[in-house]
Design an enzyme around this catalytic site. Structure first.
Site, short mmCIF file in Angstrom:
data_model
loop_
_atom_site.label_atom_id
_atom_site.label_comp_id
_atom_site.label_asym_id
_atom_site.label_seq_id
_atom_site.Cartn_x
_atom_site.Cartn_y
_atom_site.Cartn_z
CB SER B 18 -0.95 -0.07 1.19
OG SER B 18 -1.92 0.93 1.13
CG HIS B 45 -4.48 -0.79 -0.79
ND1 HIS B 45 -4.11 -0.89 0.54
CD2 HIS B 45 -5.14 -1.94 -1.07
CE1 HIS B 45 -4.55 -2.06 1.03
NE2 HIS B 45 -5.18 -2.70 0.07
CG ASP B 138 -6.18 -5.38 2.43
OD1 ASP B 138 -6.75 -6.42 2.81
OD2 ASP B 138 -6.15 -5.02 1.23
#
Ligand code: SAM
Lengths: 274, 196
Positions: B18, B45, B138
């Protein structure tokens, strides 16, 4: 619990749903179905998927709850604005040559796509000569689509999308805001027929000039995608149009030869005559 | 089990990253040799409205094929697949890929958990997964599932990561994961699939 057992339970549950209720999820892309059934099991408080199967077989009121997990109700008005812009600029000019039109929104979910197309057709002066069919397999989604009521906090995104799609009017012309909700105008659904129809188990029902089926076929496996695409081809009038979701394509389909790429980047195809 | 020594030959790699992903992936993916035999599946992401800038960037830097994953395409070795923005990427049991617009998971679509859990199901012991830099959580559940299925779990050394929240929560969920620097991950992955 071993994964193989969970996989078997899912297989059996899908078979049970088909035989008992004629909902056929057996050829949906399994990885996503599995994720959602495991979620259903945990959130609805069942120890196993088999226990869930036992319940749904004997209690039809369980079916809608399960359908909410098995079908994915995620939508947005003017989702992927460039798709709607391409319809407006490239497809509607062709449709204007017809005295009357039929448009099918397959997998219309809670209606966002239906209202988007209705507004687009109004803006382009085609609404009054068009009959729209909005179909889905989830009865609650169909009811929500027919109601046309959305949380007000979603309107900002819808408005932004509508503008980006080349909207000629203001979205606020089409709804009234009350109690945190936006209620869309009845006049938008005057010419919409909402009905239960499955791309898996049902047949052609009318001859269409435009079919928009977005983000439905990604949930199907390849053979099922082919079935749906064959159904679309058979439903389209000569030189009719088919629009898919931005990550869906006919490239790998057995019916690829039955269509030409009309607006390549936007997944808009045109029926090609043999 | 986890720890960086596979029980059975590796079949696929999954990577999640991310905040700070670009630099981290640039330290790993271009290092993979042209003969690299495994598929690499990546979730990063990115803001939903932004087109995936990662693919064109890495195409110019990598020796392998780099592409955005397409719905129902079979995974092929020596190819790096990125989840498209705003879609989850899943692996089917037959080794093909699926996209979905299911709800975001951990506020993310694509979600690392969704990729890792489905890949763990499909590849079991043959899966190697790495959680890199990121400012959210996540991937933690996904890495745990991967390790439970017998795959090799790797976490970027939180002390050296651009953002340590994601590596830290992955380690918390999966304490047996091997902790490595980006360079170590690059050379470990490069060694996979070559004769051992
Ligand atoms: C992700 S939504 C797509 C909504 C909308 N088309 C869009 O793109 O924003 C998928 C919809 O497909 C419906 N669906 C699933 N299986 C179907 C089938 N066999 N026939 C018709 N619709 C189906 C689901 O109930 C759900 O409403």
């Amino acid at each position: 619990m071993p994964e193989a057992v969970v996989d078997l339970e899912i297989q059996l549950l899908l078979e049970a749903l088909y035989q008992r209720y004629h909902y056929d999820f057996r050829h949906y892309a399994r990885a996503s179905i599995k994720r959602r059934l495991v979620q259903a099991r945990d959130q609805l408080g069942y120890a196993t998927i088999s226990a869930m199967q036992d319940r749904v077989l004997h209690d039809a009121s369980m079916l809608p709850r399960l359908l909410d997990y098995l079908t994915v109700q995620v939508s947005e008005m003017f989702r992927d604005p460039t798709y709607f812009r391409a319809l407006r600029e490239k497809v509607l000019p062709h449709l204007k040559t017809y005295p009357s039109l039929k448009v099918w929104i397959a997998g219309s979910s809670t209606g966002e796509e239906v209202y988007s197309l209705a507004i687009l057709f109004k803006e382009e002066g085609l609404y009054d000569r068009t009959l729209f069919y909005a179909t889905d397999i989830n009865p609650e989604a169909l009811a929500a689509a027919e109601a046309g009521v959305y949380a007000l906090d979603r309107i900002r995104k819808f408005t932004e999308n509508h503008q980006k799609s080349g909207g000629r009017s203001s979205l606020s012309d089409y709804y009234t805001a009350a109690y945190g909700r936006a209620v869309f105008d009845k006049s938008l659904r005057e010419r919409v027929v909402f009905s239960d129809h499955s791309l898996v188990t049902d047949a052609v029902f009318a001859e269409m000039h435009l079919i928009s089926c977005r983000n439905v076929m990604i949930y199907f496996d390849r053979p099922l995608q082919d079935r749906a695409i064959g159904l679309f081809r058979d439903s389209l009038a000569r030189k009719g149009f088919l629009g898919l979701g931005s990550k869906e394509s006919l490239r790998f389909s057995a019916h690829a030869g039955g269509f030409s790429d009309f607006v390549p980047g936007e997944k808009i195809y045109q029926r090609r005559e043999p | 089990m986890s720890g960086a020594s596979p029980q059975s030959p590796a079949q696929a790699i999954v990577i999640g990253a991310s905040a700070g992903a670009v630099q981290a992936l640039l330290a790993i993916l271009p290092a993979l040799p042209a003969s690299f035999p495994l598929p690499v599946l990546v979730v990063v992401h990115v803001p939903p409205d932004r087109d995936n800038v990662m693919v064109p960037l890495l195409q110019t830097k990598c020796r392998l094929i780099v592409k955005e994953a397409e719905d129902k395409e079979p995974v092929v070795g020596g190819t790096i697949y990125f989840a498209p923005s705003d879609y989850h990427l899943l692996v089917e049991a037959d080794g093909s890929l699926s996209l979905s617009t299911d709800e975001p998971v951990n506020y993310s679509r694509p979600s690392i958990d969704v990729l890792f859990e489905s890949a763990a199901d499909a590849f079991g012991e043959g899966l190697v997964g790495a959680i890199l830099t990121g400012a959210n959580h996540d991937g933690a559940a996904g890495l745990k599932a991967l390790a439970e299925a017998g795959g090799v779990a790797i976490v970027e050394d939180p002390a050296a990561a651009h953002s340590q929240a994601m590596p830290l929560s992955a380690l918390e969920a999966c304490p047996t994961a091997a902790v490595m620097t980006l360079d170590a991950i690059a050379s470990y992955l490069s060694s996979l699939g070559t004769a051992r």
